[in-house]
Design an enzyme around this catalytic site. Structure first.
Site, PDB file in Angstrom:
ATOM      1  N   GLU A  32      14.491  64.893  -5.649  1.00 12.42           N
ATOM      2  CA  GLU A  32      14.668  63.538  -5.106  1.00 12.42           C
ATOM      3  C   GLU A  32      13.309  62.901  -4.810  1.00 12.42           C
ATOM      4  O   GLU A  32      12.632  63.280  -3.858  1.00 12.42           O
ATOM      5  CB  GLU A  32      15.514  63.577  -3.830  1.00 12.42           C
ATOM      6  CG  GLU A  32      16.907  64.150  -4.026  1.00 12.42           C
ATOM      7  CD  GLU A  32      17.778  63.283  -4.924  1.00 12.42           C
ATOM      8  OE1 GLU A  32      17.570  62.049  -4.992  1.00 12.42           O
ATOM      9  OE2 GLU A  32      18.685  63.843  -5.568  1.00 12.42           O
ATOM     10  N   GLU A  73      18.069  60.272   4.468  1.00  7.38           N
ATOM     11  CA  GLU A  73      17.774  60.440   3.045  1.00  7.38           C
ATOM     12  C   GLU A  73      18.460  61.693   2.496  1.00  7.38           C
ATOM     13  O   GLU A  73      18.968  61.696   1.366  1.00  7.38           O
ATOM     14  CB  GLU A  73      16.273  60.510   2.806  1.00  7.38           C
ATOM     15  CG  GLU A  73      15.902  60.598   1.338  1.00  7.38           C
ATOM     16  CD  GLU A  73      16.325  59.376   0.539  1.00  7.38           C
ATOM     17  OE1 GLU A  73      16.999  59.568  -0.502  1.00  7.38           O
ATOM     18  OE2 GLU A  73      16.001  58.247   0.945  1.00  7.38           O
ATOM     19  N   GLU A  80      24.918  61.073  -3.325  1.00  2.35           N
ATOM     20  CA  GLU A  80      24.638  60.747  -4.719  1.00  2.35           C
ATOM     21  C   GLU A  80      24.915  61.931  -5.636  1.00  2.35           C
ATOM     22  O   GLU A  80      25.494  61.778  -6.722  1.00  2.35           O
ATOM     23  CB  GLU A  80      23.194  60.279  -4.873  1.00  2.35           C
ATOM     24  CG  GLU A  80      22.944  58.912  -4.280  1.00  2.35           C
ATOM     25  CD  GLU A  80      21.520  58.419  -4.470  1.00  2.35           C
ATOM     26  OE1 GLU A  80      20.663  59.212  -4.926  1.00  2.35           O
ATOM     27  OE2 GLU A  80      21.277  57.249  -4.170  1.00  2.35           O
TER      28      GLU A  80
END
Length: 122
Positions: A32, A73, A80
């Site tokens: 990420e 995050e 996601e």
């Protein structure tokens, strides 16, 4: 139906959970880009918070706002990954889930900026 990975108790469960958490941090850092960037920002901001904060409360607020960005995050990245695991095709609900996760990160970043701004310049 229960997960086959459940069932450990006591110190073994805590030890396993700790290693799963390290695996998660490692995966987020490797895969990420946003988490990697925010990690580097945190590595700069956390010592700055200790140096720039005038009181313990100010330091805690500055550090907490930075750590909140990382936490949100991580949750966003998990959302996601889960959405992508279900399907890579474009779907309105998948987009909505990803956009809402992204909005949460944006709010956490704004929160950090406001906390730091008020404490340093307010």
């Amino acid at each position: 139906m229960e997960s086959p990975f459940k069932g450990k108790t006591g110190l073994r469960r805590i030890w396993n959970a700790f290693h799963y958490s390290l695996d998660g941090l490692s995966a987020a850092y490797r895969h990420e880009d946003a988490f990697r960037q925010e990690t580097w920002l945190a590595l700069v901001a956390l010592p700055l918070a200790l140096w720039l904060g005038d009181s313990t409360l100010e330091r805690v607020m500055m550090i907490g706002s930075v750590l909140l960005v990382l936490i949100v995050e991580l949750v966003n990245s998990a959302i996601e990954a889960t959405v992508d695991r279900v399907s890579l095709e474009r779907h309105q609900l998948a987009k909505r889930a990803k956009d809402i996760g992204s909005a949460a990160v944006l709010i956490a970043l704004i929160n950090a900026a406001v906390v730091w701004g008020l404490l340093l310049f307010g």
